[in-house]
Write a protein that holds these residues in place. Structure first.
Motif, PDB file in Angstrom:
ATOM      1  N   SER A  45     -68.048 -40.477 -18.303  1.00 24.13           N
ATOM      2  CA  SER A  45     -67.643 -39.828 -16.921  1.00 24.13           C
ATOM      3  C   SER A  45     -67.387 -40.951 -16.004  1.00 24.13           C
ATOM      4  O   SER A  45     -67.995 -41.900 -15.876  1.00 24.13           O
ATOM      5  N   LYS A  46     -66.221 -40.886 -15.089  1.00 19.03           N
ATOM      6  CA  LYS A  46     -65.737 -42.078 -14.219  1.00 19.03           C
ATOM      7  C   LYS A  46     -65.588 -41.146 -12.983  1.00 19.03           C
ATOM      8  O   LYS A  46     -65.003 -40.306 -12.634  1.00 19.03           O
ATOM      9  N   GLN A  93     -72.019 -42.260 -21.058  1.00 24.11           N
ATOM     10  CA  GLN A  93     -71.365 -43.485 -20.333  1.00 24.11           C
ATOM     11  C   GLN A  93     -71.106 -42.987 -18.885  1.00 24.11           C
ATOM     12  O   GLN A  93     -70.056 -42.159 -18.907  1.00 24.11           O
ATOM     13  N   CYS A  94     -71.404 -43.298 -17.981  1.00 24.70           N
ATOM     14  CA  CYS A  94     -71.297 -42.735 -16.574  1.00 24.70           C
ATOM     15  C   CYS A  94     -70.998 -44.066 -15.577  1.00 24.70           C
ATOM     16  O   CYS A  94     -71.952 -44.895 -15.485  1.00 24.70           O
ATOM     17  N   CYS A 126     -60.051 -45.706 -15.283  1.00 31.34           N
ATOM     18  CA  CYS A 126     -60.046 -44.464 -15.858  1.00 31.34           C
ATOM     19  C   CYS A 126     -59.547 -44.320 -17.176  1.00 31.34           C
ATOM     20  O   CYS A 126     -59.418 -43.382 -17.881  1.00 31.34           O
ATOM     21  N   LYS A 127     -59.066 -45.319 -17.626  1.00 30.44           N
ATOM     22  CA  LYS A 127     -58.196 -45.572 -18.992  1.00 30.44           C
ATOM     23  C   LYS A 127     -59.062 -44.681 -20.303  1.00 30.44           C
ATOM     24  O   LYS A 127     -58.194 -44.081 -20.866  1.00 30.44           O
ATOM     25  N   GLU A 128     -60.363 -45.004 -20.320  1.00 31.47           N
ATOM     26  CA  GLU A 128     -60.675 -44.225 -21.290  1.00 31.47           C
ATOM     27  C   GLU A 128     -60.765 -42.592 -21.471  1.00 31.47           C
ATOM     28  O   GLU A 128     -60.830 -41.999 -22.445  1.00 31.47           O
ATOM     29  N   SER A 176     -64.255 -37.255 -18.179  1.00 27.17           N
ATOM     30  CA  SER A 176     -64.101 -36.742 -16.639  1.00 27.17           C
ATOM     31  C   SER A 176     -63.585 -37.978 -15.955  1.00 27.17           C
ATOM     32  O   SER A 176     -64.303 -39.128 -15.834  1.00 27.17           O
ATOM     33  N   VAL A 177     -62.703 -37.662 -15.092  1.00 28.55           N
ATOM     34  CA  VAL A 177     -62.205 -38.621 -13.734  1.00 28.55           C
ATOM     35  C   VAL A 177     -62.556 -37.546 -12.690  1.00 28.55           C
ATOM     36  O   VAL A 177     -61.901 -36.607 -12.723  1.00 28.55           O
TER      37      VAL A 177
END
Lengths: 484, 250
Positions: free
Chosen positions: A363-364, A393-394, A456-458, A334-335
């Motif tokens: 999560s970004k 991972q946040c 946000c790349k991932e 998520s972005v």
């Protein structure tokens, strides 16, 4: 960066105007505001639904009446008057349903063109089947024949009720029951249309499926319902993208999306959401209260949610996975961007029931201007879920001094032979980073875009190619006006 | 090319530079030496346009323009390049993509056609060899996880690609082992041309063995107290800053 230039920058963020702000002039068949049993019967009747579905709606309505609007999320908004909302609106000419693009109201086509999604070009160039929802009624469906060849069913929800009642009866409400939550109950009572998709066993859906949702009628709630069923050993990638015209009233949007993956099936569900976020004071944006949930019902099945949320005044959304089947996998990428005065409370739930189930959460959250961004996630590992694994991972990125980032991870582990990892970080776009970029000749705006895209790349790499490009562009548009 | 007159700079009310006068002509290499805290790095940062510093007096002329009236990115596009003492990490931002964005921003400013990916790859091929750079550095995020030496080498690689008119090298030698120092120095030497200039800010004389300056200036307590040729650097190394300061006072 000195304080003055930062203020300037923030001002730019705050004042950036919504690019897709326009209203199409089409006569609508709209119900007066208000909600009662007669309204629900009207909707059901208007859509020519069978009695069992009318009853299903009425049952949901009764449940809803007893429920209270939830207020645990980290969002603030004025009370919603559910009696002030009109629950049905359909483009007037759509009574019979157009058979091809030629039959579609030219005004609609013009609207889509303004949005850069010309259907006719998409048919040829992108090879994507589009089930375009304009307000509540489907107006164009394409590529049906090619899908039919493979036995894939992709149609509007209303059509599925008529043509495939056995599938609807079997799966509707099986992942998100009417009583699940306040907004899901409301949707179950008044949903107007949406998409239905069924992939038969051992079939790879021959194209990416895509639906564009639009909201266009002032004061009209939009209640979409989507159901995707991937039978054993099948694969489907579904793309959902949204924009909406500018308006002054806040608009409630309460959709329900249900995914069912049987043995060895894979569902990828990608969303790029760009509804009108409201102005710099938060006025006029969409209220987005959505219930999205997938059930990995079969063994070794997999559901991936990928979302890029840049729009809406309020986002309340937790795409979740119920990992029932042994060895099944749930993923959430998520972005979420909150600029202007946007508020996003979003995250996921991963419920591990089966053995050796796996889940990944990336999560970004990006906060700019006066935006508030909250990640809320729950990882639940039940007693039966031996060998379950979760990785979360946040990350939060702050742009400016008036925004906020919040993280609420909930972990509930009932099996000792399971494994959970959680990582979190919060960072701010640093003055030193901006200085470094600018010293190389890169403008402030481009520098912010570079840094945000890197952040946000991932998530972007989980999106289908054309969507990744669109998502990147959306972020740029949403962060535009950062200079002066 | 560059003319600094009576430059006074402060940060948070502290006066750091107290009247700098310096002229740099095209084709020249200047070294600015001085003890820690003398204001060497401040001078480099001010020239690059860092907004943290307050210019309280003086003026800077660059290519006959008023430098102090220009934005950071405008200065960069006009050919000023700062090789950072502490290069900044940009997580997730691809190193090659970053450099291409920078080059194209500068080309656009100059009214030149922007380069596409293929042209850019061609362009950087030679520069990579020049600095003996590991290909993997290009694919990684800018400076993220780079060793100290890799970061410095990456700075000079950027310089080689951007081809600045005026390069400011801020303690580029720190963190480099002797082999890396030689590679970096050779890279910089190959970029020395009639039409461009270099200002080297350094604490030690070491780098100047490889990049021989035309002029050496000693900066102490915000003022240039002595200027000379390369021999001044050797003298400094031998005597130490204290002696030079005393001699200057005498």
């Amino acid at each position: 960066m000195n304080p003055d230039s930062e203020t300037e920058m923030l001002k730019g963020f705050a004042e950036q105007e919504y690019k897709y702000g326009f209203v199409t002039n089409i006569e609508s068949d709209t119900l007066p505001p208000g909600l009662n049993e007669d309204v629900i019967k009207f909707i059901s009747n208007k859509k020519g639904e069978p009695k069992w579905l009318t009853d299903w709606r009425l049952k949901a309505y009764k449940i809803w009446l007893k429920m209270k609007e939830p207020h645990w999320a980290n969002i603030e908004y004025p009370p919603i008057d559910y009696q002030a909302i009109s629950y049905f609106s359909a483009p007037k000419n759509a009574a019979d349903g157009p058979k091809s693009l030629d039959e579609v109201d030219p005004e609609l086509i013009k609207t889509y063109n303004k949005l850069g999604i010309p259907l006719e070009e998409q048919e040829i160039l992108a090879g994507v089947a589009v089930d375009a929802v304009f307000d509540s009624m489907s107006v164009a469906t394409t590529f049906k024949d090619r899908l039919a060849e493979k036995g894939v069913i992709f149609c509007s929800f209303s059509e599925a009720v008529k043509e495939h009642p056995e599938l609807i009866k079997k799966y509707m409400g099986s992942v998100v029951p009417q009583s699940d939550n306040f907004f899901a109950a409301l949707n179950s009572a008044v949903f107007t249309d949406g998409s239905f998709c069924y992939i038969p066993p051992n079939t790879k859906c021959p194209m990416e499926l895509s639906t564009y949702f639009r909201i266009n009628e002032p004061n009209t709630g939009q209640f979409e319902r989507t159901l995707i069923v991937a039978d054993k050993g099948s694969y489907v990638s579904y793309l959902e993208g949204c924009t909406a015209p500018k308006r002054d009233e806040n608009q409630l949007h309460a959709a329900v999306v249900e995914l069912v993956a049987l043995d060895d099936a894979v569902i990828k569900y990608s969303t790029v959401q760009n509804w009108y976020p409201g102005d710099k004071n938060g006025k006029g944006g969409i209220y987005n209260f959505v219930t999205k949930r997938g059930a990995c019902r079969g063994k070794s099945s997999k559901i991936t949610w990928t979302q890029v949320e840049t729009g809406s005044a309020i986002t309340w959304k937790y795409p979740s996975c119920i990992l029932q089947g042994d060895n099944s996998t749930g993923e959430f990428y998520s972005v979420a961007l909150s600029a202007l005065k946007q508020q996003a409370d979003t995250g996921t739930k991963m419920i591990h029931l089966g053995k050796n189930t796996k889940s990944t959460i990336i999560s970004k959250g990006i906060s700019a201007a006066r935006g508030q961004n909250t990640y809320r996630g729950q990882v639940m590992i039940k007693k039966s879920a031996e060998g379950a694994r979760n990785y979360s991972q946040c990350d939060s990125l702050l742009i400016g001094n008036k925004c906020g980032a919040h993280t609420f991870p909930y972990l509930d582990v009932r099996n000792t032979k399971s494994h959970i990892e959680h990582e979190a970080s919060t960072s701010k776009i640093g003055e030193d980073q901006m200085f470094y970029c600018k010293q190389r000749g890169i403008s402030e705006e481009d520098a912010i875009n570079l840094i945000v895209n890197g952040f946000c790349k991932e998530v972007f790499r989980e999106l289908p190619m054309e969507f990744a490009v669109e998502a990147q562009r959306l972020l740029e548009v949403s962060l535009e006006g950062s200079v002066g | 090319m560059l003319k600094i007159e009576n430059l006074h700079v402060s940060i948070g009310g502290n006066q750091i530079l107290k009247g700098i006068n310096l002229e740099v002509k095209a084709g020249e290499t200047h070294a600015i030496m001085g003890p820690n805290g003398s204001g060497k790095s401040t001078l480099a940062q001010v020239l690059a346009g860092h907004e943290e510093y307050e210019i309280t007096d003086g003026k800077i002329e660059y290519l006959s323009k008023d430098l102090l009236g220009m934005d950071i990115e405008e200065r960069a596009c006009e050919g000023i390049f700062l090789a950072f003492q502490y290069p900044v990490e940009l997580p997730g931002v691809n190193n090659t993509y970053f450099l291409k964005s920078a080059l194209n921003a500068q080309r656009k400013y100059r009214g030149e056609k922007e380069m596409d990916a293929m042209e850019f790859i061609d362009l950087i091929g030679d520069k990579i060899k020049l600095l003996n750079l590991n290909d993997s550095l290009l694919k990684r995020p800018v400076n993220e996880g780079f060793s100290g030496g890799e970061k410095k080498r990456n700075e000079i690689f950027q310089m080689a690609v951007l081809e600045p008119k005026l390069a400011l090298l801020d303690e580029t030698d720190s963190g480099l082992d002797i082999d890396a120092l030689r590679v970096v120095a050779n890279g910089i030497n190959s970029m020395r041309k009639e039409e461009n200039a270099i200002i080297i800010v350094t604490h030690y004389q070491r780098l100047l063995n490889y990049i021989v300056p035309d002029f050496v200036h000693v900066l102490v307590d915000g003022k240039i107290i002595n200027s000379g040729d390369k021999n001044l650097a050797l003298e400094l190394e031998e005597k130490g800053y204290d002696r030079i300061v005393e001699e200057a006072k005498a």
